[in-house]
Structure formats: C-alpha cells, structure tokens
Design an enzyme around this catalytic site. Structure first.
Site, PDB file in Angstrom:
ATOM      1  N   LYS A  93       9.838  43.839  17.510  1.00 19.25           N
ATOM      2  CA  LYS A  93       9.177  44.912  18.054  1.00 19.25           C
ATOM      3  C   LYS A  93       7.699  44.790  17.614  1.00 19.25           C
ATOM      4  CE  LYS A  93      13.153  47.986  17.532  1.00 19.25           C
ATOM      5  NZ  LYS A  93      13.753  48.881  16.957  1.00 19.25           N
ATOM      6  N   LYS A  97       9.361  43.203   4.796  1.00 18.25           N
ATOM      7  CA  LYS A  97       8.784  44.404   4.960  1.00 18.25           C
ATOM      8  C   LYS A  97       7.818  44.892   3.877  1.00 18.25           C
ATOM      9  CE  LYS A  97      11.554  46.330   8.636  1.00 18.25           C
ATOM     10  NZ  LYS A  97      12.592  47.627   8.811  1.00 18.25           N
ATOM     11  N   LYS A 124      11.615  35.415  14.565  1.00 12.32           N
ATOM     12  CA  LYS A 124      12.384  36.164  15.149  1.00 12.32           C
ATOM     13  C   LYS A 124      11.663  37.127  16.164  1.00 12.32           C
ATOM     14  CE  LYS A 124      13.530  40.598  13.546  1.00 12.32           C
ATOM     15  NZ  LYS A 124      14.287  41.698  12.919  1.00 12.32           N
TER      16      LYS A 124
HETATM   17  P1  TYM Z   1      17.010  47.091  14.659  1.00 12.24           P
HETATM   18  O1  TYM Z   1      16.227  48.287  15.617  1.00 12.24           O
HETATM   19  O2  TYM Z   1      15.832  46.401  13.855  1.00 12.24           O
HETATM   20  O3  TYM Z   1      17.436  45.962  15.615  1.00 12.24           O
HETATM   21  C1  TYM Z   1      18.662  46.535  16.634  1.00 12.24           C
HETATM   22  C2  TYM Z   1      19.604  45.300  16.773  1.00 12.24           C
HETATM   23  O4  TYM Z   1      18.749  44.384  17.420  1.00 12.24           O
HETATM   24  C3  TYM Z   1      18.905  42.846  16.727  1.00 12.24           C
HETATM   25  N1  TYM Z   1      17.804  42.127  16.889  1.00 12.24           N
HETATM   26  C4  TYM Z   1      17.752  41.085  17.318  1.00 12.24           C
HETATM   27  N2  TYM Z   1      18.927  40.083  17.765  1.00 12.24           N
HETATM   28  C5  TYM Z   1      18.491  38.783  18.346  1.00 12.24           C
HETATM   29  N3  TYM Z   1      17.401  38.422  17.983  1.00 12.24           N
HETATM   30  C6  TYM Z   1      16.183  39.228  17.712  1.00 12.24           C
HETATM   31  N4  TYM Z   1      15.103  38.669  17.942  1.00 12.24           N
HETATM   32  C7  TYM Z   1      16.633  40.504  17.407  1.00 12.24           C
HETATM   33  N5  TYM Z   1      15.741  41.377  16.786  1.00 12.24           N
HETATM   34  C8  TYM Z   1      16.475  42.735  16.601  1.00 12.24           C
HETATM   35  C9  TYM Z   1      19.265  43.578  15.149  1.00 12.24           C
HETATM   36  O5  TYM Z   1      19.886  42.386  14.598  1.00 12.24           O
HETATM   37  C10 TYM Z   1      20.107  44.793  15.431  1.00 12.24           C
HETATM   38  O6  TYM Z   1      21.445  44.520  15.700  1.00 12.24           O
HETATM   39  N6  TYM Z   1      19.144  48.198  10.585  1.00 12.24           N
HETATM   40  C11 TYM Z   1      19.547  47.940  12.086  1.00 12.24           C
HETATM   41  C12 TYM Z   1      20.085  49.427  12.406  1.00 12.24           C
HETATM   42  C13 TYM Z   1      21.164  50.037  11.978  1.00 12.24           C
HETATM   43  C14 TYM Z   1      22.608  49.439  12.047  1.00 12.24           C
HETATM   44  C15 TYM Z   1      23.254  50.328  11.204  1.00 12.24           C
HETATM   45  C16 TYM Z   1      22.919  48.416  12.610  1.00 12.24           C
HETATM   46  C17 TYM Z   1      21.011  50.846  11.317  1.00 12.24           C
HETATM   47  N7  TYM Z   1      22.506  51.426  10.561  1.00 12.24           N
HETATM   48  C18 TYM Z   1      24.741  50.124  10.957  1.00 12.24           C
HETATM   49  C19 TYM Z   1      24.359  48.113  12.518  1.00 12.24           C
HETATM   50  C20 TYM Z   1      25.197  49.266  11.940  1.00 12.24           C
HETATM   51  C21 TYM Z   1      18.373  47.432  12.888  1.00 12.24           C
HETATM   52  O7  TYM Z   1      18.192  46.007  12.283  1.00 12.24           O
HETATM   53  O8  TYM Z   1      17.881  47.805  13.726  1.00 12.24           O
END
Ligand code: TYM
Length: 339
Positions: free
Chosen positions: A206, A121, A203
C-alpha cells in the site's frame, strides 16, 4: 450450551483482519480477502478492521475514520456478508487491548526485536519507532486467540506473526492449563505474496514509493491497464510460471489466475506463442473487469452510512460476546480477583 460453544461444535473458527490504511491493493485482495470470502460459509468467521494496528504508524485522524468505513464497504463489496460472518472494528471490542497487555507478559523483548516487519518498519519510520510498532504481533496474537480461532487466512508476510502467536498460546497453555486454541495460518497456493509490478522481488505494498508498481483496489480501468503495460517481464517471450527464473511473468500469472479463475496451466496454454504485450493487456483487462463492479458496489454501500454503522454495531456485539468470555477465562487463570 453457550452460543459460542455451540458455534464451535458446529464449525471451526476463522479469523482475519486488514488495516484500514491507505488504499488497499490487489495484494491484499489475492493474499487475504479472496480467501476470506471463499471460506466464509465453511467456518464461523470473524473479520476485523484493524484500526489499532493502523496507529502504530502515524495516521491522519479524519482519514483513519473514513478508511475504516471504506474498508467495511470494500469487505462487503468483495462478498463478505454480515449475515454470514461477523464484521467489526477492532477498537470497538476493548478485550483486544486488554488481552494484549496480559500476553505482553508472556512475550520476550528479544522475540519482538527479531520480527522482520518490525525491522522493516523501523527502518522506514526511523523517527517513530514506538512501542506499539514493536508490540504489533502481540496485539495480533490477542486478536486471534480471543476468538478460539482455528485458522487464519493471510498472506505469507504474516507467517512470522502467526508463528509467534502460536508460541505465545502454547507457552500460556503450558504454564496454566489448556486455555487457547493454537491456530493455523492458511496461505493461498498461488498469490501468497504478490510482487510489485516494477520490482517483483518486493511485496506489492500500500505504501510503495512508486505507485506505478501497485494496483490499488480503487484504480480506474485506464490506470490499471497502463500500470500492467509497464510491468517488468524479462528478455524472453515465453509466458511460463517459474518464480525463480521468471519472477515478473510468474507474478503476472498469479494475478491473472486469481482474477480470471483460470489455472496456471490454462493461462500458460492461452498465451503460448503470443507476446508479452498481449499477455499484459489480458491481465490488465481481467483485473479491471473484476474490480469495476466491486468499486461501484463499494460506492453504493458508502452512501448509506447508517446501514454500515448498524453492521458494525451488530458485529461488535457478537465479537464482544466471544472475546469477553475468553478474556474472563484468562483473567481467572492468571489470578485476577474477579467480582
Ligand atoms: P495488512 O493490512 O498489512 O494486510 C492485510 C492482508 O493482506 C495480505 N497482503 C498480501 N498478500 C499477498 N501479497 C501481497 N503483496 C500482500 N500484501 C498484503 C497480508 O498478508 C494480510 O493477510 N497484520 C495484519 C492485520 C491483522 C491481522 C490480525 C491478520 C491484524 N490482526 C489477526 C490476521 C489475524 C496485516 O498485515 O494487515
């Protein structure tokens, strides 16, 4: 016995969160939300909308507000039921920021500098490498540890953050006495990292530069089918799961199984001797068929803002009860004078 303690006796605790940024992708759905829905009855579940994590990258305020509600509606449209789990907005429970501050003093700068997501990032947002971006995993550790969490279903990209959360918890427990439950990450067997349709080594994200490689949860049927038609495969014509040698086809198979409910073997048999054209169309149709009712339910829910607000209010109250009890235990242990 306190309500929280009572819950712990009956069921283990599950925690996960998603950031309300951009439109969600089917990677988010397969990697996280699908598992969250499947596990909601077996565990006492807390699911947050991580708006505090979202601001580590600059957001347009009106859009962040709108996406917060939209993510709540999506959670519910996918099957998370506010009567069976706690759905809330991270910033509605101040304990997250408060515990994160304490945990900062148990986390080393070097550890944060090594985080892959921070490095990625930072490269992508070179004009805004803010402290929050670096501190992101500590806030995430606070999220998880506040709820005495046993398991955290996430995609594989979050593994490093889960590991550091465990390290911080163990470090704190060793310095004081056992305070935090040390959580386990739960990663889907297939689909823990859904790849970009145009470059499956990346990956699905978004914020990908080319939206044709990403299926968004709000894409319409024609767009979904068109994007799958263009997905990269290989010069072979065999539909076989082999991520190393056939990354494109294997990625499509992972998506197909997640949306059709069929196993990899069943899918391989189904497409044996048929070309990639047929296969890609079937994947597109399976995804579009599943997303259409989710999209209309999300729209229906979004038309009743009052109801959604009531869900968030109740969720924040339930979350606060648990979170504040953990926080006050931490404050006691570290020697904060309490009234
Ligand atoms: P975020 O919003 O980036 O992603 C949300 C979830 O989606 C999963 N993910 C994927 N899984 C498989 N293939 C992909 N291409 C893919 N893209 C995203 C991410 O692994 C995630 O599970 N940091 C976290 C948000 C968060 C969180 C937490 C999660 C904040 N606090 C506490 C667990 C526990 C995140 O990546 O969000």
């Amino acid at each position: 016995m306190e309500e929280v303690e009572q819950q712990k006796v009956n069921k283990k605790v599950l925690y996960s969160a998603v950031q309300p940024t951009n439109a969600l992708t089917i990677g988010n759905y397969i990697g996280a939300i699908k598992n969250m829905v499947a596990m909601q009855d077996e565990y006492t579940c807390f699911f947050a909308i991580a708006n505090m994590h979202a601001i580590t990258v600059r957001q347009v305020p009106a859009q962040l507000r709108q996406k917060t509600l939209s993510l709540l509606a999506l959670y519910m449209a996918c099957g998370l039921d506010p009567n069976r789990c706690t759905l809330y907005v991270q910033s509605h429970v101040p304990c997250h920021a408060e515990l994160a501050w304490v945990l900062n003093t148990f986390t080393y700068v070097g550890e944060m500098e090594r985080m892959t997501q921070f490095k990625d990032k930072s490269a992508k947002h070179a004009d805004n490498i803010n402290m929050g971006l670096m501190d992101y995993p500590v806030l995430m550790a606070a999220d998880i540890l506040l709820y005495k969490t046993d398991v955290v279903p996430v995609g594989i990209d979050q593994r490093q953050h889960l590991e550091i959360c465990r390290d911080i918890a163990i470090r704190f427990n060793n310095i004081y006495s056992p305070t935090f439950v040390v959580p386990e990450g739960v990663y889907p067997k297939v689909g823990a990292k859904i790849g970009d349709l145009l470059d499956p080594s990346k990956k699905m994200s978004k914020s990908a530069e080319n939206a044709n490689g990403t299926i968004f949860m709000d894409d319409d049927r024609d767009t979904i089918i068109r994007k799958f038609k263009r997905a990269v495969t290989d010069s072979d014509s065999e539909v076989r799961y082999d991520p190393e040698n056939k990354p494109g086809v294997s990625n499509l198979l992972s998506i197909y199984t997640a949306f059709s409910g069929k196993s990899i073997e069943e899918a391989e048999r189904e497409f044996a001797g048929r070309g990639y054209g047929d296969f890609k169309l079937a994947v597109g149709e399976a995804v579009a068929d599943k997303l259409a009712p989710v999209q209309s339910e999300q729209a229906r829910l979004l038309s009743d803002k009052e109801y959604l607000n009531s869900v968030l209010k109740a969720g924040a109250e339930r979350a606060y009860k648990v979170a504040s009890s953990t926080l006050s235990k931490v404050y006691r242990k570290i020697g904060f004078y309490q009234l």
